[in-house]
Design an enzyme around this catalytic site. Structure first.
Site, PDB file in Angstrom:
ATOM      1  CG  ASP A 117      41.277  31.870  41.146  1.00  0.00           C
ATOM      2  OD1 ASP A 117      41.186  31.989  42.388  1.00  0.00           O
ATOM      3  OD2 ASP A 117      40.848  32.720  40.348  1.00  0.00           O
ATOM      4  CB  SER A 159      50.560  44.858  39.277  1.00  0.00           C
ATOM      5  OG  SER A 159      50.137  45.090  37.975  1.00  0.00           O
ATOM      6  CE  LYS A 196      47.194  50.461  42.549  1.00  0.00           C
ATOM      7  NZ  LYS A 196      46.339  51.628  42.319  1.00  0.00           N
TER       8      LYS A 196
END
Length: 428
Positions: free
Chosen positions: A326, A315, A340
């Site tokens: 990224d 999460s 999640k």
């Protein structure tokens, strides 16, 4: 999707202690307009209204939600407990383990957990969306569950001799939690093994950030272990980074292994400390409206960094790891994360109860939906069963820890490459 400061946004995991709490990707508390001078039936209707207004899937996972309202409002409820039972039945129809009702005791426990104060066994659990099995996301570091040897992905098949087959997550929570110094026996399935754990419940003091300075041939390295995204995590992280910067560290190892998540905004605030600019995460609601959290304030360091992840990183941990990956800010080492990618809003209903409702999914900056998929590391290195069993808590983040050792190798390479680039750019 605009998130007000009065709402608690969380990800899709459940923290299990003597109290239970929802944790993961963020938190929003909004005061109930009702103030609860309600009848039990009005509480049921209020919960129905919240789901009707906010649930991420406009089809309510294939349910005729208006028919559900008619069914449950046609009943009579004599006591709040009757309403609590009806609320849980109603929410079960959606078949979303992360959308759930919390009675006053559970709701209070959730609020306590996000403040970093816990009592219990200290495991983070979820109900597997495909098998409906009660599954461990991760034990909280330093908790009785961690000391007993529970691992991420362990499936709890019995609690004190009672089978968990078909058991509601709230029921499992109620059986596992309990007073300090009492015991609970958990039978778990780990791969093809059946294991029993007798765990003594205790008071758990959580300091989400643990940090230490490490000497390497390239210079000083800052090691930071982040165990949970609680309300004080960002402040402790900021303090650690500032301390390291004063020591002129040449790089960082950020350890997110077995971190089950926590508050969305805590995760975003920490990401901003390492990102000068760029998207941190985007959330998409049922109308397809996307809201992006951006870096651009709170930046503290651009030193090279490596992030350690594993199957217990869930999460909010995945939000931070995905943002750093990224944006090309860090190299991820370890194994695939839990997966999640759902966002919940937790808000009070009735007099002192609460409801967690899935309101959105989140995407990494590149647009990846990692729910049920997880984040793949840049450098994969899994621990063998023997390595995992031999590692003590004191060994984590030391030369006895193979994943940490590999992170140092990668970090040294990044530091050397940066030093070489700096030397070339300053050569006359």
């Amino acid at each position: 999707m605009r998130l007000s400061n009065r709402t608690l946004v969380v990800g899709a995991t459940v923290v299990l202690t003597a109290a239970v709490a929802v944790t993961g990707a963020g938190l929003h508390l909004s005061k109930s307009l009702a103030g609860f001078r309600q009848s039990p039936k009005e509480l049921v209707d209020e919960i129905w209204q919240v789901i009707d207004r906010e649930y991420v899937d406009a089809t309510f996972n294939g349910n005729d939600w208006r028919a559900v309202r008619r069914e449950y409002l046609s009943r009579e409820y004599a006591t709040p407990d009757d309403a609590y039972k009806a609320a849980r039945e109603m929410l079960e129809k959606i078949n979303d383990p992360y959308t759930r009702f919390m009675d006053p005791e559970q709701f209070k426990s959730m609020q306590i957990e996000t403040s970093g104060e816990l009592t219990g066994v200290g495991i983070t659990i979820t109900e597997d969306e495909e098998t409906n099995e009660i599954t461990v996301i991760s034990p909280i570091e330093g908790s009785p569950a961690a000391d007993a040897g529970l691992n991420a992905k362990d499936v709890i098949i019995e609690i004190d001799g009672t089978s968990t087959k078909g058991m509601d997550l709230n029921e499992a929570v109620g059986m596992i939690r309990g007073p300090v110094n009492t015991s609970v026996r958990l039978k778990v399935r780990r791969d093809n093994q059946i294991l029993n754990f007798d765990i003594i419940r205790a008071r758990i003091e959580i300091h989400p950030v643990r940090h230490s300075l490490r000497e390497t041939p390239q210079g000083k390295v800052g090691y930071i272990r982040l165990v949970q995204f609680s309300s004080n995590a960002a402040a402790e992280m900021r303090s650690a980074i500032r301390e390291f910067e004063k020591e002129n560290v040449v790089g960082y190892v950020l350890d997110l292994r077995s971190n089950p998540g926590g508050l969305l905004f805590s995760s975003a605030e920490i990401a901003r400390m390492f990102l000068r600019q760029g998207t941190i995460v985007s959330t998409v609601n049922r109308q397809g409206v996307s809201d992006r959290l951006q870096a651009g304030r709170g930046f503290l360091t651009d030193k090279p960094m490596v992030v350690l992840i594993d199957g217990g990183s869930a999460s909010a941990s995945e939000i931070l790891a995905g943002a750093l990956q990224d944006n090309g800010r860090a190299t991820l080492v370890g194994t695939k994360t839990f997966g999640k990618g759902l966002v919940q809003s937790v808000q009070p209903v009735g007099e002192a109860s609460g409801i967690a409702v899935t309101i959105a999914k989140y995407l990494t900056p590149s647009g990846r939906d990692i729910n049920k998929k997880g984040i793949e590391p840049d450098i994969e290195l899994a621990l063998t069963d023997a390595q995992r069993e031999s590692l003590t808590r004191d060994d984590i983040g030391t030369d006895k820890d193979p994943q940490y050792s590999q992170a140092l190798v990668i970090l040294r390479e990044r530091i050397a490459a940066g030093q070489q680039q700096t030397s070339q750019s300053t050569t006359p």
